[in-house]
Motif scaffolding. Structure first.
Motif, mmCIF file in Angstrom:
data_model
loop_
_atom_site.group_PDB
_atom_site.id
_atom_site.type_symbol
_atom_site.label_atom_id
_atom_site.label_comp_id
_atom_site.label_asym_id
_atom_site.label_seq_id
_atom_site.Cartn_x
_atom_site.Cartn_y
_atom_site.Cartn_z
ATOM 1 N N MET A 112 -22.396 -135.387 67.064
ATOM 2 C CA MET A 112 -22.253 -134.895 68.434
ATOM 3 C C MET A 112 -23.549 -135.046 69.228
ATOM 4 N N GLN A 113 -24.675 -134.796 68.596
ATOM 5 C CA GLN A 113 -25.942 -134.931 69.304
ATOM 6 C C GLN A 113 -26.217 -136.378 69.677
ATOM 7 N N ARG A 114 -25.807 -137.312 68.847
ATOM 8 C CA ARG A 114 -26.021 -138.715 69.179
ATOM 9 C C ARG A 114 -24.950 -139.229 70.138
ATOM 10 N N LEU A 115 -23.746 -138.724 70.049
ATOM 11 C CA LEU A 115 -22.702 -139.136 70.991
ATOM 12 C C LEU A 115 -23.023 -138.692 72.413
ATOM 13 N N THR A 116 -23.588 -137.490 72.552
ATOM 14 C CA THR A 116 -23.871 -136.947 73.883
ATOM 15 C C THR A 116 -25.325 -137.108 74.300
ATOM 16 N N ALA A 117 -26.172 -137.655 73.413
ATOM 17 C CA ALA A 117 -27.611 -137.778 73.676
ATOM 18 C C ALA A 117 -28.207 -136.437 74.076
ATOM 19 N N ASN A 118 -27.777 -135.384 73.383
ATOM 20 C CA ASN A 118 -28.189 -134.027 73.734
ATOM 21 C C ASN A 118 -28.608 -133.300 72.468
#
Length: 660
Positions: free
Chosen positions: A409-415
């Motif tokens: 999720m952190q890499r999918l959203t760059a967050n």
């Protein structure tokens, strides 16, 4: 905050509309078929029901709605934050936690002053939220994120206390859902004078309220004692919200909706808002309470009124998101870049694996018994292994799955602050579980199917929002909070029914591994094999995702297809983990973030580090959960949230945009 007012609108119309609507709703709700003259007993019962239940309930709804509308207006004005509310700032969660603890362990305090207990909890929660946000100048999104963390911690502690009390579980949950059932005029007599006093106090603070909408420097130059004015307004708002919580339980998001709707209909100045916001709040709560009664069966409401109003929270936060100023722009890749890189990741990963093995060994052999601390050896170890082994494996595989899901999720959203819990994905699994329990035969497979479907639906919504231009990382987190609020409101509605489905949901919410057996172990191990192993074939996708959609597409990546595939893996991993340890653990946020801060830059290395850290943290949480309250056992998921919450608080309080 200063927006030109629209001509032709007058807040007095709101008062007339409120009174007319309340009269109409009361008439509809209290209509009864004519009673024969000879049925004197029936006539008396009808009279008692009308004047000691229905009418007090209608008046209570009006007073509570007005109080929450006024409290929300004051909080939004003093913080210059359009999404401030007793729900988003942790006021009601702090009050509920204090009342729950007092009810369970110090009932004399409730008898002495129920409102005082609630007020103490509310003030402590708000003090913590403001302390976390002060270094960032009370930035709106930082305040709300801090409120979310405090609310999550308070909810975890409340659920832990409620589960420990056994027989009081469902009654405390129904009270916490905000039921307006009345058997007397006590709530009206308690809240009515407080509302009047607080409204008069706010009227006396009209000039400070007007100046608080300006810049701090301008307000000081105009002679305003800024801190004194802020604390005075905050005290009035917190007292109102805590009083309502003490009397009727948690009524969420009315204070968020009332000022927003009042502004939409033309009220702009503090004087007009002071009239319009309480009136709109009274109208909203009265309509909602009447609706849950009309849609219910017999004398049973469709849902507690507080749970019904919470359904407004998610859509309302999404609607108000456009009013929140975006954070200063930053490159997505910068946000995901570690502060330092590990030159040789393999030895570091081997060290992490060894640490996990040591924690697992301690969890198996070291514990407490009737005679105190002891190490299980030989025969005792064999006797305890069937009890400790399955729950330790279940916790470990759940932590690994959450770590992997959070990394995706952190890499999918760059967050770097994305995670299953923060983006509402775990809460979406609760909605799916609720639907599965209602529509499908009860079985572990149907539960897993429901959680996976709900998690995937919410994650896809988050990815659609993440792809919109101008959304920004902080607005995406706000959208996740909104989705989580909406989903948990639906789960709370089902919980308040008090049936077998509610018990299953409560067990799932707690995240207890006490009942972990061979089925849970094999499901978890199979999920790790099927959901994590294929991710190492997609590490190139994960390396390119933080670069942004345009850069990823220029490098040959099919963004839409890869996002959908990775989202499905993340949702399934979250579903299995949530089935084992509940939705509140925060491991999905903490593990990949720790891996990134530790210097694991490449996707493959961060993925391995995330699942190892997640595995170790949940095994540690499961072990400590057995020890801290021996002979009682704290649910693993809730205990992990109590560990993760302080870390997230520290993370939010760090300076710099690099960490979100």
């Amino acid at each position: 905050m200063a927006i030109p007012s629209r001509p032709g609108r007058h807040p007095g119309l709101w008062l007339i509309a409120t009174l007319a609507a309340a009269t109409l709703l009361a008439a509809v709700m209290t209509m009864r078929p004519p009673v024969p003259a000879s049925a004197e007993l029936a006539r008396q019962l009808d009279h008692i029901l009308l004047w000691h239940s229905l009418v007090p309930r209608s008046v209570t709804a009006l007073i509570c709605g007005a109080a929450l509308g006024l409290a929300g207006l004051l909080l939004q004005r003093v913080l210059r934050n359009p999404i401030a509310d007793a729900s988003t700032l942790g006021v009601v969660s702090g009050a509920q936690l204090a009342l729950t603890i007092a009810t369970a362990f110090a009932p004399a305090a409730i008898v002495f002053s129920r409102e005082g207990v609630a007020l103490a909890g509310a003030f402590l929660a708000v003090a913590l939220v403001l302390g976390l946000s002060w270094r960032r100048g009370l930035e709106p999104l930082t305040v709300v994120l801090s409120g979310m963390v405090v609310s999550l911690l308070a909810a975890a502690l409340s659920a832990t206390v409620i589960l420990a009390k056994g027989d009081y579980v469902l009654s405390l949950f129904i009270w916490g859902a905000g039921s307006l059932h009345q058997q007397s005029w006590d709530a009206v007599l308690a809240l009515g004078p407080r509302l009047l006093l607080c409204w008069l106090a706010a009227a006396l603070l009209l000039r400070p309220l007007a100046l608080l909408g300006l810049d701090d420097g301008i307000a000081r130059n105009l002679g305003l004692a800024l801190h004194a004015a802020r604390f005075a307004v905050l005290a009035v708002a917190i007292w109102l919200a805590a009083s309502v919580t003490a009397e009727v339980g948690v009524i969420g998001f009315v204070g968020l909706a009332a000022p927003a709707l009042a502004r939409e209909f033309g009220a702009r100045t503090p004087r007009r808002l002071l009239l319009a916001a309480p009136a709109v709040g009274a109208l909203l709560l009265s309509i909602t309470d009447s609706a849950v009664q009309l849609l219910g069966s017999g004398f049973n409401d469709l849902a507690p009124t507080g749970a019904a109003t919470a359904l407004l929270g998610g859509p309302l936060l999404l609607w108000l998101m456009r009013r929140v100023p975006p954070a200063p722009p930053a490159q997505a890749v910068d946000a995901m870049t570690p502060t330092h890189r590990i030159g040789r990741p393999l030895p570091a990963l081997a060290g992490l694996a060894a640490a996990v093995a040591i924690v697992a060994l301690l969890g198996l052999v070291l514990g407490r018994g009737p005679q105190g601390w002891g190490i299980a050896m030989d025969g005792l170890f064999a006797e305890l292994l069937p009890f400790r082994g399955p729950r330790l494996v279940a916790a470990g595989v759940a932590g690994a799955l959450l770590g992997a899901a959070g990394c995706l999720m952190q890499r999918l959203t760059a967050n770097p602050l994305a995670g299953p819990e923060v983006l509402g994905v775990s809460a979406g699994g609760g909605v799916g579980l609720t639907l599965a329990l209602a529509l499908l035969p009860f079985s572990p497979f149907s539960m897993l199917l429901g959680i996976a479907g709900g998690s995937l639906a919410v994650l896809l919504v988050m990815l659609v929002l993440a792809g919109r231009p101008g959304i920004g990382s902080q607005r995406l987190l706000l959208a996740g909070i909104a989705m989580g609020a909406l989903c948990m409101a639906l789960v709370s509605t089902a919980l308040a029914k008090g049936d077998l489905r509610a018990y299953v949901l409560l067990t799932w919410l707690s995240g207890s591994t006490n009942r972990a057996g061979e089925i849970e172990v094999w499901v978890g191990l199979a999920a790790c094999l099927l959901l994590i192993a294929p991710l190492f074939l997609a590490t190139r996708w994960l390396d390119l995702m933080p670069l942004g959609e345009a850069a990823s597409r220029s490098l040959g990546l099919s963004v839409a297809g890869s996002r959908l595939i990775l989202a499905a893996f993340a949702a399934l991993a979250t579903a299995v983990a949530s089935l084992l340890v509940g939705p509140l653990s925060l491991i999905g946020l903490i593990a990949p973030h720790l891996a990134r801060l530790g210097g694991f830059a490449r996707a493959r290395d961060q993925l391995v580090a995330s699942l190892l850290i997640g595995c170790g943290l949940l095994i540690l949480a499961d072990w400590l959960a057995r020890l801290v309250a021996f002979p009682y056992q704290v649910p693993t998921g809730l205990f992990a949230a109590l560990i993760g919450g302080p870390y997230l608080i520290w993370l939010l309080n760090r300076k710099g945009s690099r960490h979100g």
